[in-house]
Motif scaffolding. Structure first.
Motif, PDB file in Angstrom:
ATOM      1  N   ILE A  90     -40.488 -27.542 -18.309  1.00 50.84           N
ATOM      2  CA  ILE A  90     -39.366 -26.721 -18.960  1.00 50.84           C
ATOM      3  C   ILE A  90     -38.649 -27.279 -19.674  1.00 50.84           C
ATOM      4  N   ASP A  91     -38.708 -26.874 -21.006  1.00 47.49           N
ATOM      5  CA  ASP A  91     -37.794 -27.622 -22.028  1.00 47.49           C
ATOM      6  C   ASP A  91     -36.320 -26.777 -22.153  1.00 47.49           C
ATOM      7  N   LEU A  92     -35.226 -27.414 -21.631  1.00 46.93           N
ATOM      8  CA  LEU A  92     -34.106 -26.767 -21.407  1.00 46.93           C
ATOM      9  C   LEU A  92     -33.379 -26.942 -22.771  1.00 46.93           C
ATOM     10  N   GLU A  93     -32.478 -25.921 -22.885  1.00 43.71           N
ATOM     11  CA  GLU A  93     -31.434 -26.033 -24.040  1.00 43.71           C
ATOM     12  C   GLU A  93     -30.479 -26.914 -23.741  1.00 43.71           C
ATOM     13  N   GLY A  94     -29.639 -27.267 -24.686  1.00 49.25           N
ATOM     14  CA  GLY A  94     -28.783 -28.313 -24.433  1.00 49.25           C
ATOM     15  C   GLY A  94     -27.326 -27.698 -23.956  1.00 49.25           C
ATOM     16  N   SER A  95     -27.127 -26.572 -24.244  1.00 42.39           N
ATOM     17  CA  SER A  95     -25.634 -26.178 -23.632  1.00 42.39           C
ATOM     18  C   SER A  95     -25.813 -25.853 -22.112  1.00 42.39           C
ATOM     19  N   LYS A  96     -24.725 -25.768 -21.628  1.00 41.59           N
ATOM     20  CA  LYS A  96     -24.336 -25.309 -20.056  1.00 41.59           C
ATOM     21  C   LYS A  96     -24.708 -23.814 -19.884  1.00 41.59           C
ATOM     22  N   ASP A  97     -25.507 -23.199 -20.299  1.00 41.89           N
ATOM     23  CA  ASP A  97     -26.016 -21.960 -20.201  1.00 41.89           C
ATOM     24  C   ASP A  97     -26.357 -21.534 -18.735  1.00 41.89           C
ATOM     25  N   GLN A  98     -26.295 -20.198 -18.650  1.00 42.33           N
ATOM     26  CA  GLN A  98     -26.656 -19.636 -17.037  1.00 42.33           C
ATOM     27  C   GLN A  98     -28.296 -19.834 -16.978  1.00 42.33           C
ATOM     28  N   ILE A  99     -28.850 -19.691 -18.099  1.00 43.05           N
ATOM     29  CA  ILE A  99     -30.452 -19.731 -17.865  1.00 43.05           C
ATOM     30  C   ILE A  99     -30.744 -21.317 -17.709  1.00 43.05           C
ATOM     31  N   VAL A 100     -29.824 -22.279 -17.859  1.00 38.76           N
ATOM     32  CA  VAL A 100     -30.106 -23.706 -17.772  1.00 38.76           C
ATOM     33  C   VAL A 100     -30.034 -23.804 -16.227  1.00 38.76           C
ATOM     34  N   THR A 101     -28.918 -23.477 -15.477  1.00 39.54           N
ATOM     35  CA  THR A 101     -28.559 -23.491 -14.045  1.00 39.54           C
ATOM     36  C   THR A 101     -29.691 -22.858 -13.414  1.00 39.54           C
ATOM     37  N   PHE A 102     -30.232 -21.583 -13.722  1.00 40.47           N
ATOM     38  CA  PHE A 102     -31.398 -20.895 -13.239  1.00 40.47           C
ATOM     39  C   PHE A 102     -32.685 -21.834 -13.109  1.00 40.47           C
ATOM     40  N   ALA A 103     -32.813 -22.445 -14.112  1.00 43.67           N
ATOM     41  CA  ALA A 103     -34.190 -23.193 -14.272  1.00 43.67           C
ATOM     42  C   ALA A 103     -33.883 -24.388 -13.197  1.00 43.67           C
ATOM     43  N   LEU A 104     -32.681 -24.800 -13.432  1.00 46.29           N
ATOM     44  CA  LEU A 104     -32.572 -26.256 -12.712  1.00 46.29           C
ATOM     45  C   LEU A 104     -32.649 -25.797 -10.960  1.00 46.29           C
ATOM     46  N   SER A 105     -32.087 -24.777 -10.687  1.00 49.16           N
ATOM     47  CA  SER A 105     -32.386 -24.447  -9.328  1.00 49.16           C
ATOM     48  C   SER A 105     -33.686 -24.178  -8.730  1.00 49.16           C
ATOM     49  N   ARG A 106     -34.710 -24.400  -9.769  1.00 48.47           N
ATOM     50  CA  ARG A 106     -36.179 -24.377  -9.346  1.00 48.47           C
ATOM     51  C   ARG A 106     -36.759 -25.551  -9.459  1.00 48.47           C
ATOM     52  N   THR A 107     -36.205 -26.561  -9.524  1.00 47.43           N
ATOM     53  CA  THR A 107     -36.550 -27.782 -10.532  1.00 47.43           C
ATOM     54  C   THR A 107     -36.894 -28.951  -9.290  1.00 47.43           C
ATOM     55  N   ASP A 108     -38.048 -29.613  -9.149  1.00 50.30           N
ATOM     56  CA  ASP A 108     -38.571 -30.578  -8.372  1.00 50.30           C
ATOM     57  C   ASP A 108     -37.954 -31.943  -9.053  1.00 50.30           C
ATOM     58  N   LEU A 109     -38.047 -31.864 -10.173  1.00 60.37           N
ATOM     59  CA  LEU A 109     -37.643 -33.082 -10.824  1.00 60.37           C
ATOM     60  C   LEU A 109     -36.994 -32.951 -12.288  1.00 60.37           C
ATOM     61  N   CYS A 110     -35.757 -33.512 -12.494  1.00 57.20           N
ATOM     62  CA  CYS A 110     -35.156 -33.096 -13.695  1.00 57.20           C
ATOM     63  C   CYS A 110     -35.236 -34.526 -14.644  1.00 57.20           C
ATOM     64  N   ILE A 111     -35.832 -34.789 -15.781  1.00 55.87           N
ATOM     65  CA  ILE A 111     -35.872 -35.901 -16.422  1.00 55.87           C
ATOM     66  C   ILE A 111     -34.884 -35.786 -17.684  1.00 55.87           C
ATOM     67  N   ILE A 112     -34.132 -36.726 -17.600  1.00 57.09           N
ATOM     68  CA  ILE A 112     -32.822 -36.620 -18.717  1.00 57.09           C
ATOM     69  C   ILE A 112     -33.386 -37.821 -19.868  1.00 57.09           C
ATOM     70  N   PRO A 113     -33.820 -37.272 -20.983  1.00 56.68           N
ATOM     71  CA  PRO A 113     -34.025 -38.355 -21.924  1.00 56.68           C
ATOM     72  C   PRO A 113     -32.874 -38.774 -22.725  1.00 56.68           C
ATOM     73  N   LEU A 114     -32.701 -40.058 -23.293  1.00 59.39           N
ATOM     74  CA  LEU A 114     -31.947 -40.765 -23.783  1.00 59.39           C
ATOM     75  C   LEU A 114     -32.256 -41.761 -24.645  1.00 59.39           C
ATOM     76  N   ASP A 115     -31.621 -41.970 -25.565  1.00 52.94           N
ATOM     77  CA  ASP A 115     -31.907 -43.341 -26.319  1.00 52.94           C
ATOM     78  C   ASP A 115     -31.236 -44.531 -25.615  1.00 52.94           C
ATOM     79  N   GLY A 116     -31.369 -45.720 -26.235  1.00 53.92           N
ATOM     80  CA  GLY A 116     -30.652 -46.685 -25.387  1.00 53.92           C
ATOM     81  C   GLY A 116     -29.301 -47.161 -25.992  1.00 53.92           C
ATOM     82  N   SER A 117     -28.874 -46.483 -26.698  1.00 50.84           N
ATOM     83  CA  SER A 117     -27.461 -46.962 -27.049  1.00 50.84           C
ATOM     84  C   SER A 117     -26.397 -46.531 -25.983  1.00 50.84           C
ATOM     85  N   PRO A 118     -25.696 -47.527 -25.697  1.00 50.57           N
ATOM     86  CA  PRO A 118     -24.564 -47.152 -24.847  1.00 50.57           C
ATOM     87  C   PRO A 118     -23.811 -45.918 -24.798  1.00 50.57           C
ATOM     88  N   MET A 119     -23.317 -45.842 -25.895  1.00 51.59           N
ATOM     89  CA  MET A 119     -22.516 -44.377 -26.273  1.00 51.59           C
ATOM     90  C   MET A 119     -23.160 -43.219 -25.878  1.00 51.59           C
TER      91      MET A 119
END
Length: 246
Positions: A90-119
């Protein structure tokens, strides 16, 4: 009992490699024989557009891609799809939308991609991890998650990335050991509507008549990208099975 998994990709910031990471994982699992579906909940719908473009051209799509449903239908659709496939990505949207919460509630693993910059790492990790933890509290069940470094330097680990990894380890925030490097073949996936596995043939055709050294250089980039994607997919599967066994 058949083991089926729901894997979500979340990051509140654009340009983190979220959609590309999901696509690479889907292709690698499909190549290994797994049944894969993608639910494209991102409003940009890049994966859905990629899939429809290939179908319109008569080209194969090795996994099923589904469009964003109405928010109230999200859980039902996820339950339906996860019952029909081995891996639902599941490719989630970026905002804290209700649909994101629904999807997370069914998640076995949430992957949080980010680049290597500290900020970027601190902001993305704080927002995404907090969202996962909040959803976990709401459903009164743990939701596994892990950070994934993307768009990294292919040649070496930068000081910034090393520092961020150490900081995450100190704060007990899990991080996948494999990173996705910034590579030209990955940008071609959406730009040209291709699969990573198709690129060796494409590069061979493009370099017909050119010198061996030029051809070899281009092919090495493709081979390195494929090996990177394979290692990354294996790391995700290991994390999934480890969580399921815990």
């Amino acid at each position: 009992m058949v083991r089926r998994y729901v894997i979500t990709f979340a990051n509140p910031m654009g340009g983190s490699g979220k959609t590309t990471s999901g696509m690479l994982l889907a292709e690698q699992i499909a190549l290994s024989g797994g049944r894969v579906s993608i639910l494209d909940l991102d409003p940009n719908a890049n994966i859905l557009a990629w899939s429809e473009s290939r179908k319109a051209d008569g080209r194969d799509v090795p996994f099923s891609v589904y469009a964003r449903p109405q928010a109230e239908d999200t859980v039902e659709l996820i339950d339906q799809l996860s019952g029909e496939t081995d891996y639902l990505i599941i490719d989630l949207e970026g905002s804290k939308d209700q649909i994101v919460t629904f999807a997370l509630s069914r998640t076995d693993l949430c992957i949080i991609p980010l680049d290597g910059s500290p900020m970027e790492a601190r902001q993305a990790a704080a927002a995404a991890v907090r969202l996962v933890q909040t959803t976990s509290s709401m459903i009164r069940a743990p939701i596994a998650y892990s950070l994934l470094f993307t768009r990294t330097n292919a040649a070496f680990q930068t000081t910034d990335e090393r520092d961020v990894r150490q900081e995450m380890e100190i704060n007990n925030i899990p991080t996948l050991p494999t990173r996705i490097a910034k590579r030209a073949p990955y940008t071609r996936i959406f730009r040209d509507g291709v699969l990573l596995s198709e690129l060796p043939g494409i590069v061979t055709d493009e370099h017909e008549g050119k010198t061996a050294s030029v051809t070899d250089k281009a092919m090495k980039q493709v081979v390195a990208a494929i090996e990177n994607a394979r290692d990354y997919a294996q790391a995700v599967i290991h994390a999934l099975t480890k969580e399921r066994a815990a």
